[in-house]
Scaffold this active site. Sequence first.
Site, PDB file in Angstrom:
ATOM      1  N   LEU A 119       0.203 -23.869 -11.845  1.00 50.30           N
ATOM      2  CA  LEU A 119      -0.546 -22.930 -11.026  1.00 50.30           C
ATOM      3  C   LEU A 119       0.450 -22.283 -10.072  1.00 50.30           C
ATOM      4  O   LEU A 119       1.380 -22.934  -9.604  1.00 50.30           O
ATOM      5  CB  LEU A 119      -1.639 -23.648 -10.217  1.00 50.30           C
ATOM      6  CG  LEU A 119      -2.836 -24.229 -10.989  1.00 50.30           C
ATOM      7  CD1 LEU A 119      -3.761 -24.974 -10.037  1.00 50.30           C
ATOM      8  CD2 LEU A 119      -3.596 -23.133 -11.724  1.00 50.30           C
ATOM      9  N   ASP A 120       0.249 -21.010  -9.771  1.00 47.86           N
ATOM     10  CA  ASP A 120       1.116 -20.342  -8.808  1.00 47.86           C
ATOM     11  C   ASP A 120       1.064 -21.049  -7.457  1.00 47.86           C
ATOM     12  O   ASP A 120       0.060 -21.699  -7.124  1.00 47.86           O
ATOM     13  CB  ASP A 120       0.686 -18.883  -8.612  1.00 47.86           C
ATOM     14  CG  ASP A 120       0.922 -18.032  -9.856  1.00 47.86           C
ATOM     15  OD1 ASP A 120       1.718 -18.457 -10.712  1.00 47.86           O
ATOM     16  OD2 ASP A 120       0.299 -16.966  -9.962  1.00 47.86           O
ATOM     17  N   LYS A 121       2.100 -20.885  -6.680  1.00 47.11           N
ATOM     18  CA  LYS A 121       2.176 -21.494  -5.357  1.00 47.11           C
ATOM     19  C   LYS A 121       0.960 -21.150  -4.506  1.00 47.11           C
ATOM     20  O   LYS A 121       0.421 -21.993  -3.780  1.00 47.11           O
ATOM     21  CB  LYS A 121       3.454 -21.025  -4.658  1.00 47.11           C
ATOM     22  CG  LYS A 121       3.652 -21.552  -3.252  1.00 47.11           C
ATOM     23  CD  LYS A 121       4.962 -21.039  -2.667  1.00 47.11           C
ATOM     24  CE  LYS A 121       5.174 -21.531  -1.255  1.00 47.11           C
ATOM     25  NZ  LYS A 121       6.462 -21.045  -0.688  1.00 47.11           N
TER      26      LYS A 121
END
Length: 320
Positions: free
Chosen positions: A135-137
Amino acid sequence: MQEILVNEHNIQDRLDIFLKETLNITRNNASKLIKNYQISINNTIIQKASYELKTNDIVRIAEIQIPQKNEETKLEIEILYEDSDILVINKPINLIVHKAHEHDMQNSVVNWLIQNNIQTSSIGDSYRHGIIHRLDKTTSGAMVIAKNNESYMALKEQLQQRTMGRFYLCMIDNPLKENITIQSNIMRHPKNRLKYINAKSGKEAKSAFYKISSKDNNELICAKLFTGRTHQIRVHLAKINRHIIGDYFYGYKGEYDNRILLHSHTLYLTHPRTSENLRFYAPIPKDMLEYIQRFTDFGGKDENFEEYLYDFMHRFYSGI
């Protein structure tokens, strides 16, 4: 005095985002640097967070103590499910999944796994520790981790066959006219290595977006991914001139700068050992829940709102 040359690899659309990514600080701290006259560009003090950088600009930062993320900080991550084969967590926002390189000092999900002595698969790169998907930051929500090699291989195959997937919830700044599926190739931006764009020469990407509830210019939508490209939801929404609330990086022009309102709400998969079909729900973060309640037609249901939305989404997913 710290000095940074802006080039095609680190250029950002806005000064505050450039500082956030380059210095590894929060956007709020980046804004404070700007407001406190600590940022100059080409020898001129800049106090505009939305200032657009250009290649070969020289950004100078006055000598200060920049808050850094401490790798040894004890992390708290919610466990949604765990057995001897898999671990499902609710990833918080502003946390990377694993380091990009050896000297990266950011905290990560992998740090948390190590801190808590959680056994993980040994397949793949040594720094991944059983990570099946990222998942993106800036994205919160459900993700699965393999605790042994057999589970890793089985879940990777599900990911490739697209029998494992996620439903995302996000708030956007312009309601959809109708439910829509977007199939548009995605590639890395040729001048900004942190950004991605729609391009014929890119990799295949397919997303479906479903209307849920809107009010004025805000809408809660569900996104289902058929591929797993980096920033896929954000890039595909930008293609139809929609933007996630708070996502200045991909064109949001509003005033909400707390974070990006994107959450991996539901994860579905087949258990690698029992073959049972499983579905996991990651509770929506409080700030996003409050925004949904305030800026959608769900707003009048104050009592047990989270439970109400949970029940609604359970029925909604069943109909997709």
